[in-house]
Design a protein around this motif. Structure first.
Motif: not given
Length: 166
Positions: A57-64
């Motif tokens: 979830e954090a990766l999805r917020k930081a990268f699209s």
């Protein structure tokens, strides 16, 4: 389910091979690899999955970019290919590791085209700290400074608190 040392070593080799396949089939993109820091011989359990899902979830917020997820008995893995330059990607993943409530349990690596994780020093960040004290995590891990029970208790506390606040 407990895994053997042989299974752990084999999974590391498989992960490296998968990373190399991704890098060779996507030249010019930056590869971010996620694993979960979970001491002991059980790498897949309720806690590790909660940590993995929070990391994704954090990766999805930081990268699209899209994330490939692999839920294995030897531990959860995720792979993200992004056009973000390596040093910027490293800054973002270090921010996640340092700022997320469970970030200390995330192992987010930016993998170079040679298959080597980019060190934190490449962006002038200090080494990661131990879960239990102010020492470098590597120091405590190599010297077995803390018992597995102490580490597991701290992980239990972190995951419980995160889930309660979620």
């Amino acid at each position: 389910m407990a895994i053997t040392l042989e299974q752990l070593l084999s999974s590391r080799e498989d992960r490296w091979n998968h990373q190399m396949e991704l890098l060779s089939s996507h030249p010019g993109l930056t590869l971010v690899c996620l694993t979960v820091i979970m001491p002991g011989d059980v790498k897949r359990n309720h806690q590790s999955l909660a940590v993995a899902h929070a990391a994704v979830e954090a990766l999805r917020k930081a990268f699209s970019d899209e994330i490939e997820e692999r839920d294995l008995e030897t531990g959860y893995e995720a792979y993200l290919l992004t056009p973000t330059p390596q040093l910027e990607a490293k800054r973002r993943v270090c921010d996640i590791e340092e700022e997320h409530p469970l970030g200390r349990l995330f192992d987010l690596d930016v993998i170079t085209p040679e298959g080597i994780p980019l060190p934190r020093s490449a962006i002038n960040r200090p080494p990661r700290q131990c879960l239990l004290c102010q020492q470098e995590a590597r120091f405590c891990m190599r010297n077995h400074t803390h018992s597995r029970e102490e580490l597991q208790q701290r992980i239990d506390e972190m995951v419980t608190e995160f889930m309660r606040e979620k």
